[in-house]
Design a protein around this motif. Structure first.
Motif: not given
Ligand SMILES: [Zn+2]
Length: 216
Positions: A5, A7, A12, A34, A66-67, A72, A76, A79, A83, A93, A156
């Motif tokens: 995953c 990220d 955002t 963010d 995630t994006r 986005y 977090n 996010r 995952c 990340r 996150g």
């Protein structure tokens, strides 16, 4: 096939970015979703993630991001949950650093600090992944090795139920490193390191089968 995953940080939506969320399950401490990151960081993080995705898919991994564009629409927690829901072998990340000291440069990997109920389930595997990924990114980029940094305050991490690390791929605010991070060639070097580290941490089972077949 393991799922990795990715990220890419920040980017955002403005209406969501300034909302707050608890830094861990049940916590009264809240943090902004963010803060925006370093100047130019968000597009660099996304470009590195897309290059990493291509390398991992070529090696046979499943990859979720995630994006895959700016804008986005989550925080977090979202996010991490993205995952978690995919039962990722590893959440990487991807970020880049900023400092008021423009001489600061180098790569570091943030890892979840140990906290019972939040990160005890992912602490050891995250540390193991961080060591491999940090070493690989330093090797492929030649960047200064700033090592691993445990963090107890990252939303996150505290909401992740899968091993999670955060790679600060360099300083946007260092003239030389900031320039490199904006180039396709250097983004590919970083991506090669991220992919190699992920592969070292979560090897493909298929390679074992191939080895067995060749032994027979
Ligand atoms: Zn960042």
């Amino acid at each position: 096939m393991p799922l990795i995953c990715l990220d890419p940080g920040h980017a955002t939506l403005p209406a969501i970015a300034h909302q707050t969320e608890p830094i861990g399950p049940g916590s009264r401490v809240r943090k902004i979703k963010d803060g925006g990151g370093a100047p130019g960081e968000a597009p660099v993080a996304l470009a590195i993630a897309q290059r990493t995705r291509a390398l991992l898919e070529r090696a046979g991994y499943r990859v979720a991001m995630t994006r895959s564009a700016p804008g986005y629409a989550g925080g977090n927690i979202a996010r991490a949950r993205f995952c978690n829901a995919r039962r990722a072998a590893l959440m990487i990340r991807i970020h880049a650093d900023g400092s008021t000291d423009s001489t600061q440069r180098g790569v570091k990997t943030l890892v979840p600090a140990l906290r019972r109920g939040w990160t005890d389930d992912i602490y050891t595997p995250s540390l193991s992944a961080a060591r491999k990924v940090q070493a690989a990114v330093v090797r492929t980029t030649g960047a200064k090795d700033l090592g691993l940094v445990p963090r107890a305050d990252l939303t996150g991490f505290n909401w992740a139920d899968v091993p999670a690390i955060l790679v600060e791929t360099g300083f946007m605010t260092n003239p030389a490193e900031g320039h490199l991070l904006r180039t396709a060639a250097y983004q590919l070097k970083v991506a090669r390191g991220l992919a190699a580290g992920a592969e070292a941490y979560a090897p493909m089972r298929r390679s074992t089968c191939k080895l067995r077949a060749s032994i027979r």
